[in-house]
Every structure is written in C-alpha cells, then in structure tokens.
Design an enzyme around this catalytic site. Structure first.
Site, PDB file in Angstrom:
ATOM      1  N   CYS A 166       0.242   3.497   3.024  1.00  0.00           N
ATOM      2  CA  CYS A 166       0.867   2.933   4.229  1.00  0.00           C
ATOM      3  C   CYS A 166       2.352   3.297   4.295  1.00  0.00           C
ATOM      4  CB  CYS A 166       0.695   1.418   4.248  1.00  0.00           C
ATOM      5  SG  CYS A 166      -1.027   0.854   4.233  1.00  0.00           S
ATOM      6  N   CYS A 173       0.834  -1.199   0.000  1.00  0.00           N
ATOM      7  CA  CYS A 173       0.000   0.000   0.000  1.00  0.00           C
ATOM      8  C   CYS A 173       0.875   1.258   0.000  1.00  0.00           C
ATOM      9  CB  CYS A 173      -0.932  -0.007   1.218  1.00  0.00           C
ATOM     10  SG  CYS A 173      -1.852   1.521   1.459  1.00  0.00           S
TER      11      CYS A 173
END
Length: 475
Positions: free
Chosen positions: A73, A70
């Site tokens: 993230c 991600c």
C-alpha cells in the site's frame, strides 16, 4: 581615497542584507508554491470515511482500500496520487479516493475487500475489481474504460482504423438488433474490466473482412480476424474470455494470473532477455511459430508466450527451471509439464504439446494434500529468507527471540527438581492410619534421624579398626 573605501564599504553593507532578504523571500515563495502544489495533489485524492456509502451513489469512484501497515500500500501511494492528478486534468468523470480498510472494516467488508491494497471502481450498484499492474497508465486506462459505456460505437472507417492502432485486441459486434446483440451487451458489461467492446455496421469494416452471416461478433488480433461460432465455440462469454489475449505475448505475474481465468494451459519459453543467447531465441521463435501455425489445433486449450527469467516460475513449481527451457503450466490445479528431452525442432515441441493435451505427458505438482503442505513449508521458508535478506537484525529478533524463550522453557522443565513424588508416597502411607499410629511413625522417623549420624561415626571407626596387617605395620 579613504572616502571611496568607506563609501564602498557602506554600499557593501547595504547590499548584504538586501541579498539575504531576497534569498529569504525566494525560499518562502518556493515553500509556498510547494505547499500549494502538494495540497492541490492531495485534493485530487479524497480521504473517505463511513459516510461514503450514502454519498457515492451519484458519482463514479475509483477507490484504493489500504492498510497503514501494508508495504504494498505504501508503494502504491505515490502512484495513486499521480492517478488522481491524471484523471482530474483529463476531465474524467471518475473521482479518486482512498479508504483505510482497518479503520472502516465494516465498510470494506461490504465491498468485498479481502486483501490490501484492493482497487475497485464503483459505478452505480456495480463494483469492478482491478487486477492489473499497479502502474499509473494501466490504472488510468482501466478507470476510463470501465467508467464509459460497456459497448462503444464505431461510426466511421477512420474511427475503426484509429481504434485498431490503439488496441491489440478488438471485439466488434456487426449488425442490428438481435438476441446475439443482447448477449454481447451482457458479456461486455461483465468483461469490460479486461478489454474494450465496440459495435459497427458492415460498411465500417475493411473490404477484406468477409462475414458468413449477420449479425456476427468478430475479434481482430494478430493481424487477422476470427468470427464467433456458437456451435463450435460454446457460450459467447467463454469465447470472449479465451480470445481477449493475443496468440503470443510476453508473460509476467499479473498476466499469468489473468490467464488463469481463461481456463487455458500456458506454454512458456523461459528465457533471459538481459543475456540473450542463440538457444533462447530459438525456443522463443518455436513457440511463436506454433502459436501462429497451429492455432486451429491448440488455440482453444493453450496460450503461448515467453517469460523473462525463472524466478516467478520457480516460486510456482517450488523448484528450479533451467534457462532457457519450455514449460507448460496448468494454473487451475497448479500442475506443470516439462519435456522429457530438450526441444530442438518444432516437431518435438508440437509432440510435447500434443502429449500434454491427450494426457500422455507426465504431470508434476498439483493441489493435493502433500503439495499443499509443501506449499506451506515453501512459503514459510521463502518469507523467512526474504526477511533475513532485507533486514538481518529484524529477522534475528523476530525468529531468534521466540526460539530462545522456548529453549529456556524446555531447559527449565527438563532440569527442574521436585520432591512431589516422595511427598505423595508419604501421603499414601499415612492414609488409613489412626492418630496413634501416625504419632508412632513420626516418633520413629525422629529417632532414625537422631541415630543416623551416630551410626555413620561408628561405621567409620569400624572401618579404621579393620585395617590390614600391612597397613598397621606401615602405621
């Protein structure tokens, strides 16, 4: 003279390795300090596994559920390390951790993780979701607010004044034990993720604050205060949810998302703060005046503010809004309203807002089937364009390769030659024939194949023999 030169050369030879050794020691020392600091920072954020469910009960945890692939993230990771350091150094009881939600998907699903990254504060049996901006200060403030008691006491006027300086919106319960206080405590436990809740005696409040009766729930904001009335304002939870924002504020994507949970329509002045113009300032001032002067008329149904730039608005309405301009958003059903003519005066703005409120203004957008299909197409187009803008080569590979393969497959299907049809006709002819008839048919085909070339040669000779007289004369 020679001895001095030799002696100085020897000294320089001795000094060179000493300087090199000093540099090596300094670099080793710096490396050791850096390694120690990095390990110390990492120690403030703990990596969690599937044993976390059994060990977390006695502590308060702030957990980042992430996915290794991600991009958001990865952007949050350095900020998350700073959050761990800040909470540890401040003596907060909150422990900071992170969990790979893809590796421990069962654990993540138990906590209701549906996207990445997901930030949750776990306190006993309760789990609080963080939905604010992903900055260190905002996350730390959220952790400290939720980790403490849902309702904090204001024991003195000095504490009250201190809290008024720190917070733009302040909810205070005034009075002793009562059913209203029980409701207030329940609402505070539910909505502490958004704002602070306090309790105080009437003596703590300024003399300018006059309450019609006690107990009472008061909200201090916008330089004044407002008292909760159960008969006019409905449930206490709904009232707090509506009043937890200032009457006018700067709006961004996160704020607009939170405003959607209040059930209010959002009236926005879309301006460009990097290139302010007289028109932008005028629209912003008009919105501010309406928010303050018409609070009794519109506060229950509208939230007012301004937004810098039109990119976010354009993505919401799948169109383009001019800058500066005024737009009203209904985040519950994705409708939006635009004035039919340019807003020049406050009377025109009030008329436009009143038209939206009574249903006479034209609504655009919505959440119907056609709009949902348009949203899917718009999001797909936006995703493809963003990929090509950020990495053209990656975009060509991701979208060009599948299209090329599909094109080749279609070309092969369209240009393929097959004798299956003639074979099927022969098979149908042979069905129902006896063995002798099949042998005669095969013999007839072989004779036809042998006679074919001879007939073609004879036809050619006949064509040559049947020339015109003029052609013969020419020969």
């Amino acid at each position: 003279m020679r001895r001095r030169v030799r002696f100085s050369g020897c000294i320089s030879c001795l000094l060179f390795p000493l300087e090199a050794m000093a540099k090596v020691k300094a670099s080793l020392l710096c490396g050791a300090v850096a390694a120690f600091l990095s390990s110390a920072v990492l120690a403030f954020v703990e990596d969690l596994d599937d044993t976390f469910k059994d060990t977390r009960v006695n502590d308060i945890w702030l957990v980042d559920f992430y996915a290794p692939w991600c991009g958001y993230c990865k952007k949050l990771e350095p900020i998350w390390q700073e959050v761990g350091v800040e909470l540890k150094n401040s003596g907060s009881p909150v422990r900071v951790g992170k969990m790979d939600a893809t590796a421990y998907s069962g654990m993540a699903s138990e906590f209701g993780v549906r996207g990445y990254p997901t930030i949750k504060l776990l306190k006993g049996d309760l789990a609080y979701n963080y939905k604010g901006p992903r900055t260190k200060d905002d996350i730390v403030e959220f952790a400290n607010r939720v980790a403490g008691p849902a309702v904090r006491a204001l024991p003195s006027k000095q504490m009250y004044e201190h809290m008024m300086k720190r917070h733009n919106v302040l909810f205070v319960y005034v009075g002793g034990a009562s059913p209203l206080k029980e409701k207030y405590n329940d609402v505070a436990s539910e909505l502490v993720v958004y704002t602070y809740f306090f309790s105080a005696s009437e003596e703590v409040l300024p003399e300018s604050v006059t309450l019609p009766e006690l107990p009472a729930v008061v909200v201090f904001k916008d330089g004044t205060y407002f008292t909760y009335d159960e008969y006019e304002d409905g449930s206490l939870s709904s009232w707090v949810n509506r009043e937890r924002f200032q009457g006018y504020l700067q709006i961004d994507g996160f704020t607009l998302y939170e405003l959607g949970e209040t059930g209010k329509l959002v009236a926005i002045a879309v301006i460009d703060e990097k290139d302010p113009t007289e028109e932008s300032g005028r629209l912003k001032t008009l919105i501010q005046r309406v928010a303050k002067e018409y609070r009794e008329h519109f506060n229950r149904d509208f939230q007012f503010g301004h937004m810098d730039g039109n990119d976010y608005i354009n993505s919401l309405i799948m169109g383009e809004v001019t800058v500066p301009s005024v737009i009203i958003l209904n985040t519950s059903n994705e409708q939006y309203f635009l004035p039919s003519e340019p807003v020049e005066t406050m009377e025109q703005l009030v008329q436009f807002i009143s038209g939206v409120l009574n249903g006479s203004a034209q609504a655009y957008g919505g959440d119907g089937i056609i709009q949902r299909l348009k949203r899917v197409a718009f999001d797909a187009r936006s995703t493809i364009m963003s990929v090509f803008r950020s990495s053209p080569l990656l975009g060509c590979f991701l979208f060009g390769l599948p299209l090329g393969v599909i094109s080749l497959m279609c070309y092969g299907i369209c240009t393929a030659e097959s004798d299956d049809g003639s074979d099927d006709i022969d098979a149908l002819k042979r069905e129902g024939m006896t063995d002798e008839e099949e042998e005669e048919e095969d013999e007839r085909q072989r004779v036809a194949e042998l006679e074919g070339p001879e007939e073609e040669e004879e036809n050619e000779e006949e064509d040559v023999g049947e020339k015109d007289p003029e052609e013969k004369k020419t020969d």
